[in-house]
Design an enzyme around this catalytic site. Sequence first.
Site, short mmCIF file in Angstrom:
data_model
loop_
_atom_site.label_atom_id
_atom_site.label_comp_id
_atom_site.label_asym_id
_atom_site.label_seq_id
_atom_site.Cartn_x
_atom_site.Cartn_y
_atom_site.Cartn_z
N GLU A 117 -4.91 -8.75 -1.57
CA GLU A 117 -5.36 -8.55 -0.18
C GLU A 117 -6.78 -8.02 -0.11
OE1 GLU A 117 -2.78 -6.47 2.72
OE2 GLU A 117 -4.64 -5.65 3.54
N GLU A 161 0.81 -1.22 0.00
CA GLU A 161 0.00 0.00 0.00
C GLU A 161 0.85 1.27 0.00
OE1 GLU A 161 -2.95 -0.53 3.11
OE2 GLU A 161 -3.97 -2.08 1.95
#
Length: 471
Positions: free
Chosen positions: A312, A219
């Site tokens: 994810e 991220e």
Amino acid sequence: MVTAVTIAVTTAGALLAAPTAPAIAATSASVWLTTADRSNLLRQQGDVAFGNGGSGSVITINDNARYQSMVGFGASLTDAAAWNISNSSQRNSIMNALFNPSSGIGLSWLRQPIGASDFSRSFYTYDDGAADPSLTRFSIAHDNAYILPLVTQARSLNPRLSIMATPWSAPAWMKTNNNLIGGSLSDSQIGAYTSYLVRFAQAYGSAGAPIAYMSVQNEPNFSPPGYPGMLMSAQQQSNIINTLTPKLRAAGLNTQILGYDHNWDNTSYPQTVNNSAGSNVAGSAWHCYGGNPSAQSTVHNAQPGKDIFFTECSGTESGNTFADSLRWQGTNLAIGATRNWARTVTTWNMALDGNHGPVIGSCTNCTGVATVNGGNVTYNAEYYVLGHLSKFVQPGAARIDSTGYGDGGIQNVAFRNPDGSIVLVALNTGGTQNFRVSYNGQSFGYSLPGGAMATFRWTADGARSGTVTGG
């Protein structure tokens, strides 16, 4: 990590039974069903015969049109997840339920954190302390205690399992703020950071856990306020990848690098990395916490030579039900991600405890594939969503064409396995519906309860070359 996805737990005694041997005649399809009321949890039903008539909308399967090849389906043995499983008296039962292709759901993919994530018992990397540009202190000793034993056990249970690795933060001394929380990688430390990642891949490989894929930052557009993380621009990420890949090859490692590793709401970042890193990057990785799966197709269509991996998505415990979770994850992950070119489907934690942890500075109501409290084990909605894929779709399977319907209809995705079998995964997002499945001039009818998910598997009538259209 918090998302609108919701998970409701199931009873520990509701684990699926092993399916019968795959001696499936070309004249019928085997069926496995999970219903919204949990009365069927990946339970095998009676076979359904081709030519049985039926009514309703038609799902047409065309295995002459083939798309991406599949790598696997799974989740992450985070520090927290590994701790929970390793300390359970049911460890071997849990591992078999997760990874054994016969008695369990045969998960075939792991995404492993490189160092601490938010679901860890402490803050750590593999070279903490003062600056150490030669990496003289590098050690994966932390993982030897309870993470690597589970990773290698998973590989022994399913030898076809592939492993991806992802860092949440570089060691603090490599960063602009000298802290695992916040900051970014100092450009002057790109050399040390890429060597650190190579050392990790070498160490895991030597321990019996070869790293097939890696991303260089989890991220990269998000700076978590309370757990390890760091911002990373697309250009810096490209520079890192262009340094890392040659080092991996020089070390004799064929680890493939995936860029981005973030949400569906940004398509420019992965395209920038794909362009700037060229042949050094295999493609992009994606999360579910913003946007929708069509973003994957946006990038694929612009750059069809680059792979798409879905890496994810965590569910959260709330007042919503198992039915809501089955529907959302089935629609967006099992079907939405794969119909938009994903070669993997990955949820987040493999196992959390009854307090949704251990966790540091992050989601306090996230759920795992399983909930493990010592000897008490519950298998959650993720388990069944993943299982409808992983137990039947083999690594190397090709996604094939199937007609799809919008919200309120029968969502579906189809695959052809290397052994020639055809797998159709279907989800009913409306009320009870009759539908028909047409394949190679034959069809069967089925009635699927509202909110239910089903997997159909049959033997194809002879080998067909097909046309690979991507992936």
